[in-house]
Design a protein around this motif. Structure first.
Motif, mmCIF file in Angstrom:
data_model
loop_
_atom_site.group_PDB
_atom_site.id
_atom_site.type_symbol
_atom_site.label_atom_id
_atom_site.label_comp_id
_atom_site.label_asym_id
_atom_site.label_seq_id
_atom_site.Cartn_x
_atom_site.Cartn_y
_atom_site.Cartn_z
ATOM 1 N N PHE A 204 0.808 -1.222 0.000
ATOM 2 C CA PHE A 204 0.000 0.000 0.000
ATOM 3 C C PHE A 204 0.838 1.268 0.000
ATOM 4 O O PHE A 204 0.389 2.321 -0.411
ATOM 5 C CB PHE A 204 -0.922 0.018 1.226
ATOM 6 N N LEU A 205 2.062 1.180 0.502
ATOM 7 C CA LEU A 205 2.824 2.400 0.778
ATOM 8 C C LEU A 205 4.125 2.510 0.004
ATOM 9 O O LEU A 205 4.975 3.309 0.345
ATOM 10 C CB LEU A 205 3.145 2.479 2.276
ATOM 11 N N GLY A 247 -2.954 6.445 8.418
ATOM 12 C CA GLY A 247 -4.039 6.801 7.508
ATOM 13 C C GLY A 247 -5.209 7.464 8.208
ATOM 14 O O GLY A 247 -5.280 7.489 9.446
ATOM 15 N N MET A 252 -5.526 3.141 6.827
ATOM 16 C CA MET A 252 -4.391 2.511 6.149
ATOM 17 C C MET A 252 -3.835 1.367 6.986
ATOM 18 O O MET A 252 -3.574 0.271 6.476
ATOM 19 C CB MET A 252 -3.305 3.560 5.886
ATOM 20 N N ARG A 255 -5.950 -1.642 6.664
ATOM 21 C CA ARG A 255 -5.777 -2.370 5.398
ATOM 22 C C ARG A 255 -4.496 -3.200 5.428
ATOM 23 O O ARG A 255 -4.463 -4.350 4.997
ATOM 24 C CB ARG A 255 -5.738 -1.386 4.229
ATOM 25 N N ILE A 256 -3.428 -2.581 5.937
ATOM 26 C CA ILE A 256 -2.155 -3.315 6.050
ATOM 27 C C ILE A 256 -2.349 -4.534 6.948
ATOM 28 O O ILE A 256 -1.953 -5.653 6.602
ATOM 29 C CB ILE A 256 -1.052 -2.391 6.632
#
Ligand code: GDP
Ligand code: MG
Length: 310
Positions: A204-205, A247, A252, A255-256
């Motif tokens: 994601f990052l 996030g 965020m 999600r991670i």
């Protein structure tokens, strides 16, 4: 025919050429972290493949790249250590592109070894090279390791994989297996879990916090029927990055966590409860004490400097 071959194979090559993908394909199971971005594999890893006629212990080396700070030098030190005492070196390149300086550095390092084990050249991602261009690609890469027979393969697609494996087995000494057949890795499950968490974060990052992200496992407890409880901390270098990793409304990090949890469950075959938090540790990449705390094995002699600059 009945002789059993067994030994160690180091998988070498710059980041992103497909080393983890190949080892995973041979093992049939996700052990090494695979990332669409370079440098996810940060530790020396062993994947153990046991077949009826052979056992190969793969040393999945960290990416060999130019040292820019201590973490970079650490990668190189680990790569050099991974090479000691192996029976074969497999130099993997990305055949979808021309050789570059990084490929040349790895090749030079291999040719400059004091003890030279059997050497293999794998031209990976051949599925991305149109057939008329394959011969030319083979020639330019072969020039990096004169006298070494190149294998054209696709680690992800399967083409050429079996031929390479047969050749690797053929060069291993005749001796009994080193490890019990059911063992696939000597890495602790918690280390793999930490790597899967880091990999999930990078999914994601990867634009925002490319490599300045470390994961420390704080707790890994079995809870019987409920599965395992895992608590981990993600370390970033700056306050501004912390907000990105967490996030809006913690979205965020959720999600991670959810992706990492699924990966760890798939790896460990049981339910996992995952608890993540984020902390700022300024300049951890240049701080040997911090690197040690994150689990990097740095020798007391310190990190060798400028070793690869000539
Ligand atoms: P490593 O850094 O050398 O361990 O590389 P990875 O195994 O993490 O692979 C890097 C990227 O290349 C991933 O996105 C893989 O899916 C991709 N990849 C690996 N092998 C192949 C291949 O044979 N063909 C294609 N098209 N992609 C591949
Ligand atoms: Mg890798």
């Amino acid at each position: 025919m009945n002789e059993f071959h067994s030994g160690f194979v180091a998988v070498l090559g710059k980041p992103n050429v497909g080393k983890s993908t190949l080892v995973n394909a041979y093992l049939g199971q996700k052990i090494a972290a695979v990332s669409p971005r370079p440098q996810t594999t940060r530790r020396r890893q062993l994947g153990i493949l046991t077949l009826p006629q052979a056992q190969i212990v793969f040393v999945d080396t960290p990416g060999v790249h130019l040292p820019r700070h201590k973490l970079g030098q650490f990668f190189n030190q680990e790569a050099a250590e991974a090479l000691e005492g192996v029976d074969a070196d497999l130099f993997l390149v990305d055949a979808s592109m021309e050789p570059d300086d990084e490929d040349r550095r790895v090749a030079d390092m291999l040719l400059g070894q004091r003890q030279r084990p059997a050497l293999f050249l794998g031209l990976n991602k051949i599925d991305l090279v149109p057939t008329p261009e394959r011969e030319a690609r083979r020639t330019v890469y072969q020039a990096l390791l004169p006298g070494v027979k190149p294998f054209l393969l696709s680690a992800s697609g399967g083409e050429g994989r079996a031929e390479l494996l047969a050749a690797l087995i053929g060069c291993l000494p005749v001796r009994p297996p080193e490890f019990p057949p059911e063992q696939i890795t000597d890495q602790y499950e918690r280390e793999i879990a930490a790597e899967l968490i880091r990999e999930a974060a990078l999914v994601f990052l990867r634009e925002e916090v490319p490599h300045a992200l470390a994961v420390r496992l704080d707790e890994f407890t079995e809870r019987g029927e409920e599965g395992a409880y895992i608590a981990a901390t993600l370390f970033v270098e700056r306050e501004s990055r912390k907000g990105i990793v967490i996030g809006e409304g913690g979205g965020m990090l959720k999600r991670i966590g959810s992706l990492a949890r699924r990966e760890i469950e798939a790896m460990s075959g049981r339910k996992v409860y995952l608890n993540l938090r984020v902390k700022v540790e300024k300049g951890w990449r240049d701080n040997e004490a911090a690197l040690r705390r994150f689990g990097y094995k740095i020798k007391s002699s310190g990190v060798k400097t400028e070793k690869h600059k000539k």
